[in-house]
Scaffold this active site. Structure first.
Site, PDB file in Angstrom:
ATOM      1  NE  ARG A 181      -3.644   0.419   2.253  1.00 29.82           N
ATOM      2  CZ  ARG A 181      -4.329   1.057   3.327  1.00 29.82           C
ATOM      3  NH1 ARG A 181      -4.128   0.560   4.505  1.00 29.82           N
ATOM      4  NH2 ARG A 181      -4.826   2.156   3.156  1.00 29.82           N
ATOM      5  CB  CYS A 240      -1.217   4.529   9.456  1.00 33.12           C
ATOM      6  SG  CYS A 240      -2.468   4.820  10.699  1.00 33.12           S
TER       7      CYS A 240
END
Length: 283
Positions: A181, A240
């Site tokens: 990701r 994040c």
């Protein structure tokens, strides 16, 4: 009586269960199944535990531009903690069944409002169950309303701070998401793949040993120092996808004895909601 500030082992928590100065929170959650945590709590939990939902209790209202799990106001969060019996002298323990990724969010939020007597159960619900400790389905006890007050706590940074940092490089952004990701691959949670320019990657699960517990303080310190180089920890900002697993990295830094890093609560989901903000891809 000792105060726990980072992690607590299951037997130590079991020995203090039922003490009036202890409040335990079950933070189990599944991003893909928002009802999972409540169902898991209903089917069995640590005795005396109280349930907090990531979306409903540990996040504030979403605007479409402030990320998937924006923080509530500090005042609203303190009021929530009071409603669960938390006062200045309360030891709080949080647990989940996901390596601490959700419990660490509560750990950071309490430190954010100035309450540092908070720890995460190392190994979570699995460690409790594996130790053959009691599991309950009884209703949580009614606790007297707490008196927790809002005090200065750990700092955070805004999207504007991160944007300005692209030029100043005053701090190092550390992204807790999985490496794919981070590179912009296999993005299923946010509409844009990639990462904040200049960020480095430290997958939060790398803080854990194979048994699901945190690595030793010495090992975490060695790994984090290798990743950060000579950068002072006070110049580190953790992020994040939505400000949740970044808290796991912040907890790992504290376990390692490396204090002073900050959180970017909006994280990638807030950053990429504004198409004018630059995006990097790859390593």
């Amino acid at each position: 009586m000792s105060t726990w500030h980072t992690l607590v082992e299951a037997p130590a928590l079991a020995a203090r269960l039922g003490a009036p100065s202890l409040v335990v929170f079950d933070c189990r959650h599944d991003l893909a199944k928002p009802g999972y945590g409540r169902d898991a709590f209903a089917s069995g939990r640590i005795p005396y535990a109280r349930f907090l939902h990531l979306d409903d209790d540990l996040s504030g209202p979403k605007t479409g531009r402030n990320g998937r799990h924006p923080l509530p106001t500090a005042e609203d969060f303190v009021a929530l903690m009071r409603s669960h019996g938390v006062s200045e002298t309360t030891q709080v323990v949080a647990y989940d069944d996901a390596g601490g990724m959700y419990a660490a969010r509560l750990w950071w939020m309490l430190r954010w409002v100035g309450h540092d007597a908070v720890a995460v159960l190392d190994g979570g619900f699995a460690a409790w169950r594996d130790a053959a400790l009691p599991i309950s389905t009884d209703a949580p006890l009614n606790l007297p309303h707490g008196t927790l007050s809002l005090r200065p706590g750990v700092a955070s940074v805004s999207a504007d701070d991160v944007l300005a940092n692209l030029a100043s490089a005053a701090f190092q952004v550390v992204d807790a998401r999985a490496p794919d990701r981070f590179r912009g691959e296999n993005e299923t949670l946010d509409p844009v793949g990639g990462h904040i320019p200049g960020a480095i990657n430290r997958f939060f699960r790398d803080n854990l040993a194979p048994d699901g517990r945190f690595k030793t303080s010495a090992q975490l310190a060695e790994e984090w120092r290798s990743r950060l180089g000579d950068r002072p920890v006070a110049q580190v900002v953790c992020q994040c996808g939505s400000g949740v697993t970044a808290c796991h990295n912040l907890l790992a830094l504290e376990v390692a004895g490396l204090s002073g890093a900050r959180l970017y609560p909006g994280s990638w989901s807030e950053w990429c909601a504004d198409p004018t903000r630059p995006v990097a891809q790859g390593d």
